[in-house]
Design an enzyme around this catalytic site. Sequence first.
Site, PDB file in Angstrom:
ATOM      1  N   GLY A  71       0.841  -1.194   0.000  1.00 34.60           N
ATOM      2  CA  GLY A  71       0.000   0.000   0.000  1.00 34.60           C
ATOM      3  C   GLY A  71       0.878   1.247   0.000  1.00 34.60           C
ATOM      4  O   GLY A  71       0.570   2.244  -0.660  1.00 34.60           O
ATOM      5  N   GLN A 179      -7.644   1.103   4.142  1.00 40.22           N
ATOM      6  CA  GLN A 179      -8.502   0.633   5.232  1.00 40.22           C
ATOM      7  C   GLN A 179      -9.914   0.263   4.771  1.00 40.22           C
ATOM      8  O   GLN A 179     -10.649  -0.366   5.523  1.00 40.22           O
ATOM      9  CB  GLN A 179      -8.595   1.691   6.346  1.00 40.22           C
ATOM     10  N   THR A 237       9.877  -8.262 -11.932  1.00 38.15           N
ATOM     11  CA  THR A 237       9.223  -9.542 -12.154  1.00 38.15           C
ATOM     12  C   THR A 237       8.140  -9.679 -11.098  1.00 38.15           C
ATOM     13  O   THR A 237       8.383  -9.446  -9.919  1.00 38.15           O
ATOM     14  CB  THR A 237      10.233 -10.701 -12.062  1.00 38.15           C
ATOM     15  N   CYS A 325       6.159   4.897  21.817  1.00 38.47           N
ATOM     16  CA  CYS A 325       7.224   5.342  22.694  1.00 38.47           C
ATOM     17  C   CYS A 325       8.546   5.157  21.970  1.00 38.47           C
ATOM     18  O   CYS A 325       9.078   4.060  21.903  1.00 38.47           O
ATOM     19  CB  CYS A 325       7.210   4.510  23.970  1.00 38.47           C
TER      20      CYS A 325
HETATM   21  C1  LIG Z   1      -1.461  -0.022   6.267  1.00 34.82           C
HETATM   22  C2  LIG Z   1      -1.721   1.261   5.566  1.00 34.82           C
HETATM   23  C3  LIG Z   1      -0.883   1.703   4.527  1.00 34.82           C
HETATM   24  C4  LIG Z   1       0.369   0.989   4.151  1.00 34.82           C
HETATM   25  O1  LIG Z   1       0.142  -0.251   3.498  1.00 34.82           O
HETATM   26  P1  LIG Z   1       1.327  -1.327   3.495  1.00 34.82           P
HETATM   27  O2  LIG Z   1       0.881  -2.366   2.514  1.00 34.82           O
HETATM   28  O3  LIG Z   1       1.423  -1.857   4.890  1.00 34.82           O
HETATM   29  O4  LIG Z   1       2.558  -0.636   3.065  1.00 34.82           O
HETATM   30  C5  LIG Z   1      -1.210   2.877   3.881  1.00 34.82           C
HETATM   31  N1  LIG Z   1      -2.303   3.579   4.215  1.00 34.82           N
HETATM   32  C6  LIG Z   1      -3.139   3.179   5.190  1.00 34.82           C
HETATM   33  C7  LIG Z   1      -4.347   3.991   5.501  1.00 34.82           C
HETATM   34  C8  LIG Z   1      -2.874   2.015   5.908  1.00 34.82           C
HETATM   35  O5  LIG Z   1      -3.699   1.644   6.880  1.00 34.82           O
END
Ligand SMILES: *Cc1c(COP(=O)(O)O)cnc(C)c1O
Length: 404
Positions: A71, A179, A237, A325
């Site tokens: 993501g 999300q 790839t 933290c």
């Molecule tokens: C988890 C998350 C990402 C990042 O996705 P990854 O596949 O873990 O890199 C980006 N945006 C939101 C809102 C997320 O909750």
Amino acid sequence: MESIYFDHAATTPPRPEVVEAMLPHYRETWGNPSSLHWSGAAARQAMDRAREQVAALLAALPEEIVFTGSGTEADNQALIGAAIANQKKGDHLITSTIEHHAVLHTAQSLEKHGLQVTYLPVDSHGLVDPAAVQKAITDNTFLVSIMHANNEIGTMQPIADIGAICRERNVLFHTDAVQTAGHTPINVRDMNIDLLSLSAHKLYGPKGVGALFVRKGVRIAPLLHGGGHERGRRSSTENVPGIVGLGEAAHLAAQDMQWEMSHNAALRDRLIQGMLERVPDSMLTGHPTQRLPNSASFCVRYIEGESMLLNLDFERIAVSSGSACTSGSLEASHVLLAIGLPHDVAHGSLRVSVGRGNTMEEVEHFLEVFPPIVEKLRAMSPISPVQSADDWPGAEHEHQNHEH
Ligand SMILES: *Cc1c(COP(=O)(O)O)cnc(C)c1O
């Protein structure tokens, strides 16, 4: 009671069907999809199918789906790719103060390279005002990037309204739907979305694979240059088993979405109601109704999020806290500060995010276990109750910050 997993906003357990669908692509059809001989054909076919499955989840076309490594990569690709491709159109980007760091830090990096970025504020529920987007757009704006739902407080943005404004002003619209993809309905046409990021491991798929929807006709520059995979949009790839896992997860998510939404919402609503009833000086963060079906997020006064998390972990209950933290000093979440909470309140954040495998019994167990933890922690808390319960931070936030 066995271990309880209430941290689905961080990652979701891969569904057994997803793992099953992936295995043959490690064991048998391990070919390079770019190979012209027999070994490439099966891999290619599997990828085509996965592309259709992901497209179907979004009401997109298969050729509008670009597979990525996460993501985070999809977000980077959208922002940087749009910035490079639109250098002639303008250098102004609009986003919000509550984005995931994958968007926020990318925007900050673009700023360092000389681009102009507007970070739109949000209200006390975490909502971006579409009228503020409208006002912020200039002749130099090349992209608006507003997340569909926030990962910390669950607030869902009016992205169809924002999309319509962008379309009218002829500005590209990107949304981080990591999300929401697979969890709430998305139609990229109806919502006027040009670019959309998703991630497999947030929808019961494998880690390390995501996708960027790129509307037909939208031009963005690639981040990864090489052999020209993904129609020149993302060389590498392909991670065929991962992509197949994402496809299967998307397919199952579409199939189960209505059931899962109501299942999750029932657990969420009981969590919110039980928490506010049983834990004095606790508050819901995010929007009371326009929120993710699976997300309940709170601030609990006079104690720190991390202590709550660790005490719950001792009871084998996995939750999350917005405050991390780092090297001994507590860093309050940028999202909680953006909705106007003072530092001391933001430090007491707790996020409980449920999923398809959770039960009402688990929720009730949590509601039994948690209040005594709060009592215990408060008894030994170094943070003194400096404000009374009726002195909660409201929309005005005229409170002092109690740094510690
Ligand atoms: C988890 C998350 C990402 C990042 O996705 P990854 O596949 O873990 O890199 C980006 N945006 C939101 C809102 C997320 O909750």
